[in-house]
Design an enzyme around this catalytic site. Sequence first.
Site, PDB file in Angstrom:
ATOM      1  CD  GLU A  58     -25.968  -5.366  32.778  1.00 43.44           C
ATOM      2  OE1 GLU A  58     -27.124  -4.916  32.957  1.00 43.44           O
ATOM      3  OE2 GLU A  58     -25.632  -6.035  31.777  1.00 43.44           O
ATOM      4  CD  GLU A  91     -15.687 -12.197  30.077  1.00 40.49           C
ATOM      5  OE1 GLU A  91     -16.352 -11.368  30.744  1.00 40.49           O
ATOM      6  OE2 GLU A  91     -15.982 -12.533  28.928  1.00 40.49           O
TER       7      GLU A  91
HETATM    8  N1  THU Z   1     -20.337  -8.801  29.253  1.00 37.80           N
HETATM    9  C1  THU Z   1     -19.503  -9.615  29.972  1.00 37.80           C
HETATM   10  O1  THU Z   1     -19.705  -9.830  31.172  1.00 37.80           O
HETATM   11  N2  THU Z   1     -18.454 -10.164  29.329  1.00 37.80           N
HETATM   12  C2  THU Z   1     -18.146  -9.962  28.015  1.00 37.80           C
HETATM   13  O2  THU Z   1     -17.088 -10.384  27.561  1.00 37.80           O
HETATM   14  C3  THU Z   1     -19.082  -9.257  27.163  1.00 37.80           C
HETATM   15  C4  THU Z   1     -20.157  -8.508  27.849  1.00 37.80           C
HETATM   16  C5  THU Z   1     -21.462  -8.186  29.939  1.00 37.80           C
HETATM   17  C6  THU Z   1     -21.338  -6.704  30.095  1.00 37.80           C
HETATM   18  C7  THU Z   1     -22.785  -6.303  30.212  1.00 37.80           C
HETATM   19  O3  THU Z   1     -23.177  -6.433  31.580  1.00 37.80           O
HETATM   20  C8  THU Z   1     -23.527  -7.326  29.391  1.00 37.80           C
HETATM   21  O4  THU Z   1     -22.646  -8.414  29.225  1.00 37.80           O
HETATM   22  C9  THU Z   1     -23.978  -6.825  28.026  1.00 37.80           C
HETATM   23  O5  THU Z   1     -22.925  -6.264  27.335  1.00 37.80           O
END
Ligand code: THU
Length: 161
Positions: A64, A75
């Site tokens: 993030e 992913e």
């Molecule tokens: N996130 C993922 O890593 N993969 C997904 O398919 C859905 C969301 C992460 C993005 C963000 O850091 C957190 O989960 C909340 O959305």
Amino acid sequence: MHKKRIAFDYWVYESMEQLPPPELQLMDAAIKSRQNAYAPYSGFRVGAAVLLDNGEIVIGNNQENASYPSGLCAERVAVFQSGARFPGVPIRAIAISAASERQKVDKPAAPCGNCRQAIAEYELRQEGGIAVLMMGETGAVHKCTSLADLLPFAFGPSYLE
Ligand code: THU
């Protein structure tokens, strides 16, 4: 005018222990890679592990950023890393696992739309589907055998010819 229908099969494993050994190993790698997620804003930690045709496992986790849209999902970190390190080597499967500081994630974590789009392009470029194994922190694992099942009517390079 006629009506069409899209349907696909997917598999439900009541727990990850039911997975065949190579997929259990892949899910294990996804769970472990969750530990290195950088998710101070959402508290939602995702781990992904990609199995390549050459047997390599490449991991990713969500990264993030204070400027929220600059972060990246687990992913895409995993598949982009596999493309960078092993260009042209087909991806056979991706396992995903998610856990949250706020609630128990006991349902399978599905890849977001942007990740589906990104993985779809890898699948298009290779022969054979990319299996997607989805899990929360606990509970069932859902498995589909092709990313295309999760992204009907995908936009792809054929529109740009
Ligand atoms: N996130 C993922 O890593 N993969 C997904 O398919 C859905 C969301 C992460 C993005 C963000 O850091 C957190 O989960 C909340 O959305």
